[in-house]
Write a protein that holds these residues in place. Structure first.
Motif, PDB file in Angstrom:
ATOM      1  N   GLU A  27       0.814  -1.217   0.000  1.00 49.64           N
ATOM      2  CA  GLU A  27       0.000   0.000   0.000  1.00 49.64           C
ATOM      3  C   GLU A  27       0.848   1.269   0.000  1.00 49.64           C
ATOM      4  O   GLU A  27       0.438   2.306  -0.532  1.00 49.64           O
ATOM      5  N   ARG A  28       2.038   1.217   0.583  1.00 50.59           N
ATOM      6  CA  ARG A  28       2.873   2.412   0.722  1.00 50.59           C
ATOM      7  C   ARG A  28       3.195   3.097  -0.610  1.00 50.59           C
ATOM      8  O   ARG A  28       3.009   4.313  -0.726  1.00 50.59           O
ATOM      9  N   PRO A  29       3.667   2.376  -1.654  1.00 51.11           N
ATOM     10  CA  PRO A  29       3.929   3.087  -2.922  1.00 51.11           C
ATOM     11  C   PRO A  29       2.669   3.701  -3.534  1.00 51.11           C
ATOM     12  O   PRO A  29       2.731   4.785  -4.120  1.00 51.11           O
ATOM     13  N   LYS A  30       1.538   3.036  -3.386  1.00 44.41           N
ATOM     14  CA  LYS A  30       0.281   3.574  -3.911  1.00 44.41           C
ATOM     15  C   LYS A  30      -0.078   4.876  -3.213  1.00 44.41           C
ATOM     16  O   LYS A  30      -0.537   5.832  -3.845  1.00 44.41           O
ATOM     17  N   GLN A  31       0.121   4.914  -1.904  1.00 45.50           N
ATOM     18  CA  GLN A  31      -0.214   6.127  -1.157  1.00 45.50           C
ATOM     19  C   GLN A  31       0.734   7.269  -1.497  1.00 45.50           C
ATOM     20  O   GLN A  31       0.305   8.426  -1.585  1.00 45.50           O
ATOM     21  N   VAL A  35      -0.283  11.034  -3.005  1.00 43.01           N
ATOM     22  CA  VAL A  35       0.218  12.325  -2.516  1.00 43.01           C
ATOM     23  C   VAL A  35       0.849  13.102  -3.667  1.00 43.01           C
ATOM     24  O   VAL A  35       0.630  14.314  -3.796  1.00 43.01           O
ATOM     25  N   ARG A  36       1.613  12.417  -4.507  1.00 45.18           N
ATOM     26  CA  ARG A  36       2.207  13.086  -5.662  1.00 45.18           C
ATOM     27  C   ARG A  36       1.136  13.620  -6.604  1.00 45.18           C
ATOM     28  O   ARG A  36       1.274  14.714  -7.161  1.00 45.18           O
ATOM     29  N   SER A  37       0.041  12.873  -6.771  1.00 46.32           N
ATOM     30  CA  SER A  37      -1.072  13.352  -7.608  1.00 46.32           C
ATOM     31  C   SER A  37      -1.706  14.598  -7.013  1.00 46.32           C
ATOM     32  O   SER A  37      -2.042  15.541  -7.735  1.00 46.32           O
ATOM     33  N   ALA A  38      -1.871  14.590  -5.702  1.00 44.90           N
ATOM     34  CA  ALA A  38      -2.439  15.767  -5.032  1.00 44.90           C
ATOM     35  C   ALA A  38      -1.509  16.974  -5.187  1.00 44.90           C
ATOM     36  O   ALA A  38      -1.976  18.097  -5.406  1.00 44.90           O
ATOM     37  N   LEU A  39      -0.213  16.741  -5.087  1.00 47.82           N
ATOM     38  CA  LEU A  39       0.738  17.842  -5.277  1.00 47.82           C
ATOM     39  C   LEU A  39       0.731  18.333  -6.718  1.00 47.82           C
ATOM     40  O   LEU A  39       0.936  19.521  -6.970  1.00 47.82           O
ATOM     41  N   GLN A  40       0.478  17.439  -7.660  1.00 43.92           N
ATOM     42  CA  GLN A  40       0.346  17.845  -9.058  1.00 43.92           C
ATOM     43  C   GLN A  40      -0.867  18.759  -9.228  1.00 43.92           C
ATOM     44  O   GLN A  40      -0.806  19.769  -9.933  1.00 43.92           O
ATOM     45  N   GLY A  66      -9.754   9.184   0.321  1.00 37.78           N
ATOM     46  CA  GLY A  66      -8.968   8.593   1.399  1.00 37.78           C
ATOM     47  C   GLY A  66      -8.285   9.621   2.276  1.00 37.78           C
ATOM     48  O   GLY A  66      -8.804  10.707   2.542  1.00 37.78           O
ATOM     49  N   PHE A  67      -7.088   9.270   2.715  1.00 36.16           N
ATOM     50  CA  PHE A  67      -6.367  10.122   3.654  1.00 36.16           C
ATOM     51  C   PHE A  67      -5.922  11.437   3.021  1.00 36.16           C
ATOM     52  O   PHE A  67      -5.828  12.454   3.710  1.00 36.16           O
ATOM     53  N   VAL A  68      -5.665  11.456   1.715  1.00 35.28           N
ATOM     54  CA  VAL A  68      -5.265  12.699   1.037  1.00 35.28           C
ATOM     55  C   VAL A  68      -6.412  13.699   1.091  1.00 35.28           C
ATOM     56  O   VAL A  68      -6.207  14.881   1.371  1.00 35.28           O
ATOM     57  N   GLN A  69      -7.615  13.214   0.849  1.00 39.43           N
ATOM     58  CA  GLN A  69      -8.796  14.061   0.948  1.00 39.43           C
ATOM     59  C   GLN A  69      -8.926  14.600   2.362  1.00 39.43           C
ATOM     60  O   GLN A  69      -9.201  15.786   2.559  1.00 39.43           O
ATOM     61  N   ALA A  70      -8.717  13.736   3.346  1.00 38.26           N
ATOM     62  CA  ALA A  70      -8.848  14.154   4.741  1.00 38.26           C
ATOM     63  C   ALA A  70      -7.817  15.218   5.102  1.00 38.26           C
ATOM     64  O   ALA A  70      -8.133  16.191   5.798  1.00 38.26           O
ATOM     65  N   ILE A  71      -6.596  15.063   4.623  1.00 38.76           N
ATOM     66  CA  ILE A  71      -5.543  16.041   4.926  1.00 38.76           C
ATOM     67  C   ILE A  71      -5.887  17.402   4.319  1.00 38.76           C
ATOM     68  O   ILE A  71      -5.833  18.428   4.995  1.00 38.76           O
ATOM     69  N   PHE A  72      -6.254  17.415   3.049  1.00 38.63           N
ATOM     70  CA  PHE A  72      -6.542  18.699   2.401  1.00 38.63           C
ATOM     71  C   PHE A  72      -7.839  19.316   2.924  1.00 38.63           C
ATOM     72  O   PHE A  72      -7.944  20.537   3.021  1.00 38.63           O
ATOM     73  N   ILE A 140      11.530   9.543  -5.378  1.00 38.67           N
ATOM     74  CA  ILE A 140      12.639   8.748  -4.837  1.00 38.67           C
ATOM     75  C   ILE A 140      12.140   7.847  -3.720  1.00 38.67           C
ATOM     76  O   ILE A 140      12.474   6.651  -3.665  1.00 38.67           O
ATOM     77  N   GLU A 141      11.316   8.405  -2.826  1.00 39.64           N
ATOM     78  CA  GLU A 141      10.768   7.593  -1.735  1.00 39.64           C
ATOM     79  C   GLU A 141       9.841   6.505  -2.261  1.00 39.64           C
ATOM     80  O   GLU A 141       9.788   5.409  -1.708  1.00 39.64           O
ATOM     81  N   GLU A 142       9.140   6.791  -3.344  1.00 33.40           N
ATOM     82  CA  GLU A 142       8.271   5.774  -3.949  1.00 33.40           C
ATOM     83  C   GLU A 142       9.103   4.613  -4.489  1.00 33.40           C
ATOM     84  O   GLU A 142       8.729   3.448  -4.329  1.00 33.40           O
ATOM     85  N   HIS A 143      10.234   4.926  -5.108  1.00 32.91           N
ATOM     86  CA  HIS A 143      11.105   3.856  -5.610  1.00 32.91           C
ATOM     87  C   HIS A 143      11.650   3.015  -4.454  1.00 32.91           C
ATOM     88  O   HIS A 143      11.728   1.790  -4.561  1.00 32.91           O
ATOM     89  N   ARG A 144      12.015   3.675  -3.368  1.00 30.25           N
ATOM     90  CA  ARG A 144      12.472   2.931  -2.187  1.00 30.25           C
ATOM     91  C   ARG A 144      11.366   2.043  -1.629  1.00 30.25           C
ATOM     92  O   ARG A 144      11.606   0.905  -1.229  1.00 30.25           O
TER      93      ARG A 144
END
Length: 172
Positions: A27-31, A35-40, A66-72, A140-144
């Motif tokens: 789930e981590r890379p998807k999340q 976040v990257r989509s939201a930043l876009q 999800g959580f991105v919606q909740a944060i914004f 970079i974090e997504e690749h990790r």
């Protein structure tokens, strides 16, 4: 018969635990991608839109889930309600209160918080540059995270099954 039922329950429980732990790696890379989509979307709002940051947060919250919606959404509410609080404080509070719902780790959180420190205190070009840097850091974090997923996901699934089998053998 009762021993067999107990063994099945143990095996199912440990297998479930292993699969749940493996799910966090998947789930981590998807999340991070969300976040990257939201930043876009935020980059589009800053670069081409004429909306305020409050309206941009509301627009992003309406588009995401999800959580991105909740944060914004919470950042939008904080920007409206917290008089005298900086933009960073509003976003940091939203991130802190919603971070538990994610599978992401501290490096992603730090990248996002570092970006929030510069949000709203500089001109449009500087904010767009900071967004680009933040998106590349998240990439970079997504690749990790994908490397960790490849390395550990199957291991935890197998470990759950084998731990259950070991417990059953030890008990009988």
């Amino acid at each position: 018969m009762l021993k067999l039922l107990g063994a099945c329950i143990i095996l199912i429980g440990t297998t479930w635990a292993g699969f749940q732990h493996a799910r966090t790696f998947a789930e981590r890379p998807k999340q991070i991608r969300r976040v990257r989509s939201a930043l876009q979307l935020l980059e589009t709002e800053i670069g081409y839109g004429t909306r305020t940051l409050v309206d941009a947060c509301q627009s992003i919250a309406a588009r995401m889930d999800g959580f991105v919606q909740a944060i914004f959404h919470q950042a939008h509410q904080n920007l409206l309600q917290l008089d005298g609080a900086s933009t960073y404080e509003c976003f940091a509070q939203a991130i802190e209160s919603n971070w538990g719902a994610t599978c992401m780790k501290q490096p992603e959180k730090q990248v996002i918080l570092d970006f929030c420190k510069t949000l709203g205190i500089s001109d449009r070009q500087d904010q767009l540059q900071n967004l680009a840097v933040t998106k590349s850091n998240l990439e970079i974090e997504e690749h990790r995270a994908q490397e960790e997923q490849t390395q550990y996901e199957k291991m935890f699934k197998t470990l759950g099954i084998l731990a259950g089998a070991l417990l059953i053998i030890l008990m009988y």
